[in-house]
Scaffold this active site. Structure first.
Site, short mmCIF file in Angstrom:
data_model
loop_
_atom_site.label_atom_id
_atom_site.label_comp_id
_atom_site.label_asym_id
_atom_site.label_seq_id
_atom_site.Cartn_x
_atom_site.Cartn_y
_atom_site.Cartn_z
N ARG A 36 8.55 16.31 -6.22
CA ARG A 36 8.72 15.65 -4.91
C ARG A 36 10.06 16.04 -4.32
NH1 ARG A 36 6.18 11.30 -2.84
NH2 ARG A 36 7.19 10.32 -1.05
N SER B 215 0.26 9.01 -2.65
CA SER B 215 0.67 7.79 -3.36
C SER B 215 1.09 8.00 -4.82
CB SER B 215 -0.43 6.72 -3.31
OG SER B 215 -1.38 6.91 -4.34
N LYS C 41 -0.37 9.68 -8.22
CA LYS C 41 0.10 10.90 -8.91
C LYS C 41 0.74 10.55 -10.26
CE LYS C 41 2.40 12.39 -5.08
NZ LYS C 41 1.74 11.71 -3.94
N HIS D 124 6.28 14.78 3.55
CA HIS D 124 6.89 13.93 2.53
C HIS D 124 7.56 14.72 1.42
CE1 HIS D 124 4.01 10.34 3.55
NE2 HIS D 124 4.79 10.70 4.55
N ASP E 26 8.72 3.01 -3.91
CA ASP E 26 7.88 4.22 -3.96
C ASP E 26 7.86 4.86 -5.35
OD1 ASP E 26 6.66 4.50 -1.45
OD2 ASP E 26 8.55 5.17 -0.56
N ILE F 163 0.88 -1.17 0.00
CA ILE F 163 0.00 0.00 0.00
C ILE F 163 0.91 1.21 0.00
CG2 ILE F 163 -1.65 1.44 1.26
CD1 ILE F 163 -2.99 -0.93 2.31
N ASP F 164 0.91 1.93 -1.09
CA ASP F 164 1.65 3.18 -1.12
C ASP F 164 0.64 4.28 -0.81
OD1 ASP F 164 3.82 4.93 -1.61
OD2 ASP F 164 2.98 5.36 -3.59
N1 LIG Z 1 9.77 11.98 5.59
C1 LIG Z 1 9.46 11.49 4.40
N2 LIG Z 1 9.88 12.11 3.27
C2 LIG Z 1 9.55 11.62 2.06
N3 LIG Z 1 8.83 10.50 1.87
C3 LIG Z 1 8.42 9.84 2.94
C4 LIG Z 1 8.70 10.29 4.25
N4 LIG Z 1 8.14 9.44 5.11
C5 LIG Z 1 7.57 8.48 4.37
N5 LIG Z 1 7.72 8.73 3.07
C6 LIG Z 1 7.29 7.94 1.91
O1 LIG Z 1 6.28 8.62 1.21
C7 LIG Z 1 5.41 7.62 0.71
C8 LIG Z 1 4.07 8.22 0.38
O2 LIG Z 1 4.25 9.19 -0.59
P1 LIG Z 1 3.14 10.29 -0.90
O3 LIG Z 1 3.39 11.42 0.02
O4 LIG Z 1 3.42 10.60 -2.33
O5 LIG Z 1 1.83 9.64 -0.66
C9 LIG Z 1 5.34 6.62 1.81
O6 LIG Z 1 4.97 5.39 1.28
P2 LIG Z 1 4.06 4.39 2.16
O7 LIG Z 1 2.75 5.03 2.38
O8 LIG Z 1 4.04 3.20 1.29
O9 LIG Z 1 4.82 4.15 3.44
C10 LIG Z 1 6.75 6.61 2.38
O10 LIG Z 1 7.57 5.60 1.83
MG LIG Z 2 5.21 3.89 -0.39
MG LIG Z 3 3.63 1.24 1.62
#
Ligand SMILES: Nc1ncnc2c1ncn2[C@@H]1O[C@H](COP(=O)(O)O)[C@@H](OP(=O)(O)O)[C@H]1O
Ligand SMILES: [Mg+2]
Ligand SMILES: [Mg+2]
Ligand SMILES: [Mg+2]
Length: 348
Positions: free
Chosen positions: A273, A256, A259, A232, A285, A136-137
């Site tokens: 990003r 996720s 995008k 993130h 990711d 699950i992303d």
């Molecule tokens: N401090 C951080 N900076 C950047 N990415 C991060 C983060 N902490 C977690 N993530 C990553 O950002 C992903 C989600 O990206 P987005 O913001 O595009 O939804 C997460 O995937 P998961 O949800 O699979 O853990 C995780 O791997």
């Molecule tokens: Mg992820």
């Molecule tokens: Mg995940």
């Protein structure tokens, strides 16, 4: 067609995992959420999705050595404290696979489930074949009831050759900030094989269409995507970059790799990003999203314009951030990124 049976297996695995996730999201119980040591929420659905994908891929492709680089491991499920959760995951996986009437399926035990999850411990790398999975992303989006994706890719000799993105909550209609929203049907499956283009169909397998990134050359007509979570990706930096470019509309913020899917069908033109200092990106990711958008005619690079290198193991080391757009806009975008990063550095 190259990788035909791998693509069929990947689509089946991601679709079944998506069914499990949809079931859990519907009935999201507070007790399904617990904290991993890194404090990111992990749900029964993360583990269940990883177990299903691992189990289905291994079963569908028995003649190939199976290597899987995946986000989760069963550490927290072992021992007394994890037993209740493991039991729920086992039931969920069995329910999902039984209702799909898989040929020759026999009920899985808790041991089978932990083994399937721990198949995901591979280190990947530049030789041979490795599946790359984010079960699950967008866990945060999943928990909020928003966007998330099951992201599965295949690496061959260090290159992403195939990717599937299941996005159960993504509208079939465009979500760009410039468009009139029409229709409320959700559930998209994006897929791409190297050299063969990118496609989208509904999660139930109908209406396959080829997708293309936006052809917009004019940043004033471009809309852009970024993380919903400011933790993130720096929203300040993307604001500075898009202002320099002349983008007129506010960002579309969703969770996720949905995008990448949305970008691949032209809902918007840019994805930015910029993780905060010290964060290391992981290959799961970006691998599936990257090939989907590339095969749709887009380009994904790091902030310095280097291609993304998925051959170095579980991490994806990039200069400053990741930027995605169409080929025509990329030179302008790179200039704006460079200027904004320089300004940021000189203001520190
Ligand atoms: N401090 C951080 N900076 C950047 N990415 C991060 C983060 N902490 C977690 N993530 C990553 O950002 C992903 C989600 O990206 P987005 O913001 O595009 O939804 C997460 O995937 P998961 O949800 O699979 O853990 C995780 O791997
Ligand atoms: Mg992820
Ligand atoms: Mg995940
Ligand atoms: Mg995570």
């Amino acid at each position: 067609m190259a990788y035909e049976k791998e693509l069929a297996a990947a689509k089946k695995a991601a679709t079944l995992a998506a069914r499990l996730c949809q079931k859990v999201q519907k009935a999201l119980l507070q007790s399904d959420v617990h904290s991993k040591s890194d404090k990111s929420p992990v749900t029964v659905a993360d583990y269940g999705s990883q177990a299903i994908v691992s189990f289905v891929l291994e079963g569908e492709l028995p003649s190939e050595p199976f290597s899987l680089v995946a986000e989760e491991d069963s550490g927290d499920l072992r021992g007394e404290s994890g037993q209740e959760t493991l039991k729920r995951i086992t039931e969920l996986v069995n329910d999902t696979l039984t209702s799909e009437a898989l040929d020759g399926f026999s009920t899985l035990t808790a041991e089978d489930i932990t083994r399937a999850i721990d198949n995901g411990k591979s280190e990947g790398g530049s030789s041979g074949r490795h599946w790359v999975l984010d079960p699950i992303d967008g866990t945060k989006g999943f928990l909020r009831g928003d966007q998330y994706a099951i992201a599965l890719a295949l690496l061959h000799e260090g290159k992403v050759v195939l990717g599937v993105l299941a996005c159960p909550n993504l509208p079939l209609a465009s979500i760009g900030s410039n468009q009139q929203h029409s229709g409320n049907e959700v559930g998209c499956l994006f897929f791409a094989t190297v050299g063969e283009g990118a496609y989208m169909q509904t999660l139930d397998g109908s209406s396959k269409t080829r997708v293309h990134v936006s052809a917009t050359e004019n940043p004033e007509e471009a809309s852009f995507f970024e993380s919903f979570e400011a933790a993130h990706s720096s929203h300040d930096l993307s604001k500075s970059i898009t202002e320099k470019l002349g983008v007129k509309v506010p960002p579309v913020r969703i969770d996720s790799q949905a995008k990448y899917g949305a970008l691949s069908r032209g809902d918007g033109t840019i994805y930015l990003r910029f993780p905060h200092k010290g964060y290391r990106e992981k290959i799961w990711d970006h691998a599936a999203g990257c090939i989907v958008v590339t095969e749709a005619g887009g380009v994904a690079t790091d902030a310095a314009g280097n291609p993304l290198d998925f051959s170095k193991g579980r991490f994806l080391d990039v200069a400053s951030g990741i930027i995605v757009t169409n080929q025509k806009l990329m030179p302008q975008l790179l200039r704006a990124v460079k200027e904004s990063l320089n300004e940021k550095a000189s203001s520190l």
